[in-house]
Design a protein around this motif. Structure first.
Motif, PDB file in Angstrom:
ATOM      1  N   ALA A 102      -0.853 -25.070 -20.961  1.00 54.02           N
ATOM      2  CA  ALA A 102      -1.860 -25.336 -22.001  1.00 54.02           C
ATOM      3  C   ALA A 102      -3.218 -24.785 -21.585  1.00 54.02           C
ATOM      4  O   ALA A 102      -3.942 -24.213 -22.410  1.00 54.02           O
ATOM      5  CB  ALA A 102      -1.955 -26.836 -22.284  1.00 54.02           C
ATOM      6  N   LEU A 103      -3.586 -24.939 -20.298  1.00 51.81           N
ATOM      7  CA  LEU A 103      -4.850 -24.383 -19.812  1.00 51.81           C
ATOM      8  C   LEU A 103      -4.854 -22.863 -19.930  1.00 51.81           C
ATOM      9  O   LEU A 103      -5.854 -22.260 -20.316  1.00 51.81           O
ATOM     10  CB  LEU A 103      -5.088 -24.796 -18.361  1.00 51.81           C
ATOM     11  CG  LEU A 103      -5.486 -26.239 -18.116  1.00 51.81           C
ATOM     12  CD1 LEU A 103      -5.512 -26.538 -16.621  1.00 51.81           C
ATOM     13  CD2 LEU A 103      -6.835 -26.526 -18.738  1.00 51.81           C
ATOM     14  N   ARG A 106      -5.398 -21.877 -23.548  1.00 50.00           N
ATOM     15  CA  ARG A 106      -6.812 -22.027 -23.934  1.00 50.00           C
ATOM     16  C   ARG A 106      -7.668 -20.924 -23.335  1.00 50.00           C
ATOM     17  O   ARG A 106      -8.554 -20.373 -23.988  1.00 50.00           O
ATOM     18  CB  ARG A 106      -7.342 -23.400 -23.509  1.00 50.00           C
ATOM     19  CG  ARG A 106      -6.947 -24.498 -24.456  1.00 50.00           C
ATOM     20  CD  ARG A 106      -7.825 -25.733 -24.323  1.00 50.00           C
ATOM     21  NE  ARG A 106      -8.078 -26.123 -22.950  1.00 50.00           N
ATOM     22  CZ  ARG A 106      -7.578 -27.196 -22.352  1.00 50.00           C
ATOM     23  NH1 ARG A 106      -6.782 -28.009 -23.009  1.00 50.00           N
ATOM     24  NH2 ARG A 106      -7.866 -27.476 -21.106  1.00 50.00           N
ATOM     25  N   ALA A 107      -7.401 -20.579 -22.065  1.00 57.27           N
ATOM     26  CA  ALA A 107      -8.170 -19.519 -21.407  1.00 57.27           C
ATOM     27  C   ALA A 107      -7.937 -18.172 -22.082  1.00 57.27           C
ATOM     28  O   ALA A 107      -8.876 -17.407 -22.323  1.00 57.27           O
ATOM     29  CB  ALA A 107      -7.806 -19.441 -19.930  1.00 57.27           C
ATOM     30  N   ASP A 109      -7.034 -17.698 -25.203  1.00 55.75           N
ATOM     31  CA  ASP A 109      -7.682 -17.769 -26.508  1.00 55.75           C
ATOM     32  C   ASP A 109      -9.182 -17.533 -26.375  1.00 55.75           C
ATOM     33  O   ASP A 109      -9.777 -16.775 -27.125  1.00 55.75           O
ATOM     34  CB  ASP A 109      -7.414 -19.135 -27.153  1.00 55.75           C
ATOM     35  CG  ASP A 109      -8.077 -19.266 -28.512  1.00 55.75           C
ATOM     36  OD1 ASP A 109      -7.782 -18.444 -29.397  1.00 55.75           O
ATOM     37  OD2 ASP A 109      -8.923 -20.188 -28.662  1.00 55.75           O
ATOM     38  N   ARG A 110      -9.784 -18.164 -25.387  1.00 52.36           N
ATOM     39  CA  ARG A 110     -11.224 -18.014 -25.172  1.00 52.36           C
ATOM     40  C   ARG A 110     -11.581 -16.585 -24.769  1.00 52.36           C
ATOM     41  O   ARG A 110     -12.553 -16.020 -25.228  1.00 52.36           O
ATOM     42  CB  ARG A 110     -11.668 -19.005 -24.094  1.00 52.36           C
ATOM     43  CG  ARG A 110     -13.129 -18.961 -23.735  1.00 52.36           C
ATOM     44  CD  ARG A 110     -13.935 -19.748 -24.748  1.00 52.36           C
ATOM     45  NE  ARG A 110     -15.344 -19.572 -24.525  1.00 52.36           N
ATOM     46  CZ  ARG A 110     -16.141 -20.509 -24.094  1.00 52.36           C
ATOM     47  NH1 ARG A 110     -15.688 -21.710 -23.857  1.00 52.36           N
ATOM     48  NH2 ARG A 110     -17.424 -20.264 -23.925  1.00 52.36           N
TER      49      ARG A 110
END
Length: 148
Positions: A102-103, A106-107, A109-110
């Motif tokens: 999940a991290l 998110r990374a 995506d960012r």
């Protein structure tokens, strides 16, 4: 005497394309002092590897140079082995407990977003990250080296 080159990591031209500046540093001043960051710049891979691997000569812990560092500021990044072992163990246990997929999502995506809105203005993620790094002093990989 070490050559003096101008290196400004937050200069828009450097942020946009750091490779020519880094190539010039590697060629003309592979190890040099940066007054603005109060640290040494080490630009050759072999030199960086040697610095990061030899904690007996190169210190991350600024206390080894006589600096006073509040206990709350000590971290895995600022302690030398073996003093970092306890903190590193806590950090690694906390990291293992995270949902790493999940991290990572998110990374990714960012990172796919080239700009982020900060305080009403568009700012580069790279510039913000470098600025934060320089302001907090974590960019001082060679804190044990003294200024020329």
């Amino acid at each position: 005497m070490l050559p003096v080159l101008t290196y400004e990591p937050l200069d828009p031209a450097t942020v946009n394309n750091p490779y020519p500046v880094l190539a010039a540093l590697r060629e003309q001043a592979p190890v040099s002092w940066h007054d603005g960051m109060s640290s040494w710049l080490v630009t050759r891979y072999a030199d960086c590897t040697a610095v990061l691997r030899d904690h007996t000569i190169f210190a991350r812990d600024r206390r080894r140079t006589g600096a006073t560092v509040p206990a709350a500021s000590l971290s895995v990044q600022s302690l030398d082995p073996p003093h970092q072992a306890g903190v590193r163990s806590l950090f690694m246990n906390a990291l293992r407990a995270q949902d790493l997929p999940a991290l990572e999502a998110r990374a990714r995506d960012r990172a796919a977003r080239p700009k982020c809105a900060t305080r009403g203005r568009e700012r580069s993620i790279v510039t913000d990250g470098l600025g934060r790094l320089l302001r907090t002093g974590h960019g001082r990989a060679c804190a044990g080296l003294r200024r020329p």
